[in-house]
Enzyme design. Structure first.
Site, PDB file in Angstrom:
ATOM      1  N   TYR A 156       0.845  -1.210   0.000  1.00  0.00           N
ATOM      2  CA  TYR A 156       0.000   0.000   0.000  1.00  0.00           C
ATOM      3  C   TYR A 156       0.876   1.254   0.000  1.00  0.00           C
ATOM      4  O   TYR A 156       0.671   2.176  -0.788  1.00  0.00           O
ATOM      5  CB  TYR A 156      -0.896  -0.056   1.241  1.00  0.00           C
ATOM      6  CG  TYR A 156      -1.699   1.180   1.533  1.00  0.00           C
ATOM      7  CD1 TYR A 156      -2.959   1.363   0.963  1.00  0.00           C
ATOM      8  CD2 TYR A 156      -1.233   2.156   2.414  1.00  0.00           C
ATOM      9  CE1 TYR A 156      -3.715   2.497   1.248  1.00  0.00           C
ATOM     10  CE2 TYR A 156      -1.973   3.281   2.705  1.00  0.00           C
ATOM     11  CZ  TYR A 156      -3.216   3.453   2.125  1.00  0.00           C
ATOM     12  OH  TYR A 156      -3.961   4.575   2.418  1.00  0.00           O
TER      13      TYR A 156
HETATM   14  N1  LIG Z   1      -8.506   6.191   6.624  1.00  0.00           N
HETATM   15  C1  LIG Z   1      -7.232   6.521   6.754  1.00  0.00           C
HETATM   16  O1  LIG Z   1      -6.681   6.551   7.864  1.00  0.00           O
HETATM   17  C2  LIG Z   1      -6.427   6.886   5.529  1.00  0.00           C
HETATM   18  C3  LIG Z   1      -5.122   7.383   5.716  1.00  0.00           C
HETATM   19  C4  LIG Z   1      -4.370   7.742   4.610  1.00  0.00           C
HETATM   20  C5  LIG Z   1      -4.907   7.625   3.344  1.00  0.00           C
HETATM   21  N2  LIG Z   1      -6.184   7.128   3.187  1.00  0.00           N
HETATM   22  C6  LIG Z   1      -6.688   7.054   1.825  1.00  0.00           C
HETATM   23  O2  LIG Z   1      -7.923   7.751   1.771  1.00  0.00           O
HETATM   24  C7  LIG Z   1      -8.692   7.266   0.662  1.00  0.00           C
HETATM   25  C8  LIG Z   1     -10.109   6.960   1.111  1.00  0.00           C
HETATM   26  O3  LIG Z   1     -10.060   5.896   2.026  1.00  0.00           O
HETATM   27  P1  LIG Z   1     -11.074   5.780   3.254  1.00  0.00           P
HETATM   28  O4  LIG Z   1     -10.247   5.782   4.463  1.00  0.00           O
HETATM   29  O5  LIG Z   1     -12.167   6.742   3.099  1.00  0.00           O
HETATM   30  O6  LIG Z   1     -11.553   4.266   3.048  1.00  0.00           O
HETATM   31  P2  LIG Z   1     -12.981   3.594   2.857  1.00  0.00           P
HETATM   32  O7  LIG Z   1     -13.949   4.176   3.799  1.00  0.00           O
HETATM   33  O8  LIG Z   1     -12.725   2.138   2.859  1.00  0.00           O
HETATM   34  O9  LIG Z   1     -13.397   4.064   1.388  1.00  0.00           O
HETATM   35  C9  LIG Z   1     -12.719   3.595   0.257  1.00  0.00           C
HETATM   36  C10 LIG Z   1     -13.507   3.969  -0.969  1.00  0.00           C
HETATM   37  O10 LIG Z   1     -12.795   3.503  -2.117  1.00  0.00           O
HETATM   38  C11 LIG Z   1     -13.655   2.703  -2.903  1.00  0.00           C
HETATM   39  N3  LIG Z   1     -12.950   1.628  -3.599  1.00  0.00           N
HETATM   40  C12 LIG Z   1     -12.225   0.612  -3.072  1.00  0.00           C
HETATM   41  N4  LIG Z   1     -11.820  -0.219  -4.042  1.00  0.00           N
HETATM   42  C13 LIG Z   1     -12.306   0.284  -5.214  1.00  0.00           C
HETATM   43  C14 LIG Z   1     -12.256  -0.136  -6.557  1.00  0.00           C
HETATM   44  N5  LIG Z   1     -11.632  -1.268  -6.942  1.00  0.00           N
HETATM   45  N6  LIG Z   1     -12.864   0.617  -7.502  1.00  0.00           N
HETATM   46  C15 LIG Z   1     -13.546   1.755  -7.157  1.00  0.00           C
HETATM   47  N7  LIG Z   1     -13.620   2.195  -5.895  1.00  0.00           N
HETATM   48  C16 LIG Z   1     -13.008   1.463  -4.931  1.00  0.00           C
HETATM   49  C17 LIG Z   1     -14.646   2.124  -1.908  1.00  0.00           C
HETATM   50  O11 LIG Z   1     -15.886   1.761  -2.537  1.00  0.00           O
HETATM   51  P3  LIG Z   1     -16.229   0.274  -3.059  1.00  0.00           P
HETATM   52  O12 LIG Z   1     -15.596  -0.687  -2.120  1.00  0.00           O
HETATM   53  O13 LIG Z   1     -17.714   0.305  -3.054  1.00  0.00           O
HETATM   54  O14 LIG Z   1     -15.682   0.219  -4.455  1.00  0.00           O
HETATM   55  C18 LIG Z   1     -14.870   3.304  -0.989  1.00  0.00           C
HETATM   56  O15 LIG Z   1     -15.852   4.172  -1.519  1.00  0.00           O
HETATM   57  C19 LIG Z   1      -7.921   6.068   0.120  1.00  0.00           C
HETATM   58  O16 LIG Z   1      -7.143   6.485  -0.986  1.00  0.00           O
HETATM   59  C20 LIG Z   1      -7.025   5.692   1.272  1.00  0.00           C
HETATM   60  O17 LIG Z   1      -5.886   4.991   0.836  1.00  0.00           O
HETATM   61  C21 LIG Z   1      -6.948   6.762   4.247  1.00  0.00           C
END
Ligand SMILES: NC(=O)c1ccc[n+]([C@@H]2O[C@H](COP(=O)([O-])OP(=O)(O)OC[C@H]3O[C@@H](n4cnc5c(N)ncnc54)[C@H](OP(=O)(O)O)[C@@H]3O)[C@@H](O)[C@H]2O)c1
Length: 261
Positions: free
Chosen positions: A166
């Site tokens: 990741y």
């Molecule tokens: N939460 C944290 O602490 C954190 C920290 C640093 C960075 N991030 C980044 O923030 C971003 C959002 O993450 P989040 O924390 O909000 O996670 P989340 O709640 O799990 O949301 C992830 C989103 O991405 C979508 N997704 C996953 N696989 C996909 C695919 N193959 N095609 C299209 N959409 C896809 C999911 O929808 P579906 O599964 O319905 O497709 C969901 O809407 C990501 O880039 C993550 O790496 C998060």
């Protein structure tokens, strides 16, 4: 007689058409809601239709403009069709938030499954690449200038022994961001990334469920001492995509409670 002057401030994204991936929940859903409140017409993309529908309905109920499109970032045709849908609906694309991503099961790299690495590559890096390429073409052909924002991670800027694949893909997203900023700057298409820290979403809770104590451990390394609400990340995204960030391009902006300080 005294006169009072009322100043009406237009929303940060007034008049813009915004495409948001990963918009069904977490940071992307918070961003889609905020972008709509800030005046954008929003197209929400992800795989899970129920989640997308529910967020889009909420936005419309609050008076905003929102539609959704199913999109699998691991499927090139679906990514291109999703970006094209914004132009079909609204005749233009101004800004895009490439936020959708996935994680692999946590653990050291020698124990990782090759298939998990391939999947994280396909969604987090290749999916971002494909979306950026389609978005540049759509912005160039319609709005003429605009902004793209990729979601990276603090994990891209440090060793990440629990999530090595990741973190590697997110570091590659930083590189794509810089390269695209240089390539498209002369066309006034700005390209930036945000690097969120610990943010309370399903992704983080899923990681904490298999590695208990992760959230507490991350909070202990965070000067603000807590995790972010997704809206706090979305606020930075809205600004970076808005014209108020008109001289910012090629940046990876930490939104991390000071974790990298
Ligand atoms: N939460 C944290 O602490 C954190 C920290 C640093 C960075 N991030 C980044 O923030 C971003 C959002 O993450 P989040 O924390 O909000 O996670 P989340 O709640 O799990 O949301 C992830 C989103 O991405 C979508 N997704 C996953 N696989 C996909 C695919 N193959 N095609 C299209 N959409 C896809 C999911 O929808 P579906 O599964 O319905 O497709 C969901 O809407 C990501 O880039 C993550 O790496 C998060």
């Amino acid at each position: 007689m005294t006169t009072t002057t009322t100043t009406v401030t237009a929303g940060l994204l007034a008049g813009k058409v915004a495409f948001v991936t990963g918009a069904g929940r977490g940071i992307g859903a918070a961003a889609a809601r905020l972008f709509a409140r800030e005046g954008a017409r929003v197209l929400l993309a992800a795989r899970t239709e129920d989640e997308l529908k529910s967020v889009a309905e909420d936005i419309r109920a609050a008076g905003g403009v929102a539609d959704h499109v199913r999109c699998d970032l691991a499927d090139a045709a679906s990514v291109r069709a999703a970006v094209d849908r914004a132009v079909e609906l609204h005749g233009r694309l101004d800004v895009a938030f490439n936020n959708g991503a996935t994680i692999a099961p946590p653990g050291p790299l020698d124990e990782a499954e090759e298939a998990d690495l391939d999947h994280v590559y396909a969604v987090n890096l290749k999916g971002t690449w494909l979306a950026m390429a389609a978005e540049v073409k759509a912005i160039r052909a319609t709005a003429g200038a605009g902004a793209i924002l990729n979601t990276s991670s603090v994990g891209s800027l440090m060793g990440n022994p629990e999530l090595p694949a990741y973190a590697a893909m997110k570091r590659a997203v930083n590189s794509l961001t810089a390269s695209a900023a240089v390539t498209y700057g002369p066309e006034n298409i700005r390209v930036n990334a945000i690097a969120p820290g610990t943010t309370l979403t399903e992704m983080l809770h899923a990681w904490d469920a298999v590695s208990p104590g992760v959230i507490d451990g991350l909070n202990a390394r965070t000067p603000l001492g807590r995790a972010a609400d997704p809206l706090e990340i979305a606020q930075a995204a809205a600004w970076l995509l808005s014209d108020r960030a008109s001289y910012v391009t090629g940046a990876v902006v930490p939104v991390d409670g000071g974790m990298l300080a």
